[in-house]
Scaffold this motif. Structure first.
Motif, PDB file in Angstrom:
ATOM      1  N   GLY A   1      -8.376   1.989   2.293  1.00 51.28           N
ATOM      2  CA  GLY A   1      -7.978   0.608   2.041  1.00 51.28           C
ATOM      3  C   GLY A   1      -8.932  -0.320   2.775  1.00 51.28           C
ATOM      4  O   GLY A   1      -9.230  -0.095   3.951  1.00 51.28           O
TER       5      GLY A   1
ATOM      6  N   LEU B   1       0.844  -1.200   0.000  1.00 47.84           N
ATOM      7  CA  LEU B   1       0.000   0.000   0.000  1.00 47.84           C
ATOM      8  C   LEU B   1       0.874   1.243   0.000  1.00 47.84           C
ATOM      9  O   LEU B   1       1.858   1.314   0.726  1.00 47.84           O
ATOM     10  CB  LEU B   1      -0.896  -0.011   1.265  1.00 47.84           C
TER      11      LEU B   1
ATOM     12  N   ALA C   1      -7.520  -0.813  -2.501  1.00 50.55           N
ATOM     13  CA  ALA C   1      -7.305   0.533  -1.972  1.00 50.55           C
ATOM     14  C   ALA C   1      -7.403   1.517  -3.119  1.00 50.55           C
ATOM     15  O   ALA C   1      -7.086   1.186  -4.257  1.00 50.55           O
ATOM     16  CB  ALA C   1      -5.930   0.633  -1.313  1.00 50.55           C
TER      17      ALA C   1
END
Length: 257
Positions: free
Chosen positions: A223, A30, A233
């Motif tokens: 997310g 992420l 996300a």
């Protein structure tokens, strides 16, 4: 900036977390943008708080916990051996679910971090920093005349703002918030949400919340976690109106959770 990845403050790549033999996170990758709020949503026990605690190495304090993969803050891996977790946590502040002021005065709660990190060199500088931190946390007007009373005597919402003032007093770059409003009433919650919106112009903020309405209100990126995996996300409005994964759709529409 529309391309949030271009201004990522924190980059997670292939993060896996184990508690003993049990795997709690599976290959989470992420990008977390700077000067924005990223919300982590998902059902209880899905790994969002575990992931949050990886960013400032709070998992180090849990016996038998092992973290694999890479979490990079401004180009440096936070898990490198030469990274001092104490200094890391000054850069990456944390606000917990239950307000946890120190059993000290309001002033001392905020002054503690700058003192131990040697941020200030004089009493007047310290007093100025305490005031500016309390102002930025939206608390100064309520406590200015009782700075030397215990922080634990404040209401829940005020305590949470005190904890936020304590976090920002050491000039962090990232602020992690683990369900910061779940113990608060709606009025105090609204005040904290306003504060988060103000602070995001200066900080990278990551918030774990069980409230999808809150995520929609305060975040620019969301997310969705499920069973230890980051399902998807993206920009918050897209995640809530046009999710790509049916599991996200099912969670958001209340089919499970």
């Amino acid at each position: 900036m529309s391309d949030t990845a271009a201004a990522a403050k924190v980059k997670a790549r292939g993060v896996r977390v184990f508690y003993g033999e049990k795997q709690a996170l599976f290959d989470v990758s992420l990008d977390i943008p700077d000067k924005a709020v990223t919300a982590l949503i998902g059902p209880s026990g899905c790994g969002k708080s575990t992931f949050l605690r990886c960013i400032n190495r709070m998992n180090d304090t849990i016996p038998g916990c092992r973290v694999e993969g890479e979490i990079v803050l401004d180009g440096a891996d936070v898990n490198d051996r030469d990274v001092d977790p104490v200094l890391l946590r000054a850069r990456v502040g944390m606000v917990f679910q239950k307000p946890n002021p120190f059993p000290k005065t309001i002033f001392e709660n905020v002054a503690y971090g700058p003192r131990i990190h040697g941020i200030v060199s004089s009493k007047s500088e310290l007093e100025g920093l305490v005031e500016s931190s309390l102002r930025r946390a939206g608390l100064w007007d309520e406590v200015a005349d009782r700075l030397h009373q215990p922080g634990t005597g404040l209401s829940g919402g005020q305590q949470q703002r005190l904890v936020i003032a304590r976090a920002i007093a050491v000039s962090p770059e990232v602020i992690l918030m683990d369900e910061p409003c779940s113990a608060l009433d709606p009025i105090a919650t609204a005040r904290i949400e306003e504060l988060i919106d103000e602070l995001r112009t200066q900080y990278c903020i990551v918030i774990v919340t069980h409230s999808m309405a809150q995520a929609a209100r305060v975040s620019q990126k969301t997310g969705f976690f499920h069973m230890g995996k980051l399902v998807e996300a993206g920009p918050t409005d897209e995640i809530f109106t046009n999710p790509r994964d049916t599991r996200t759709q099912d969670y958001i529409t209340g089919r499970f959770g």
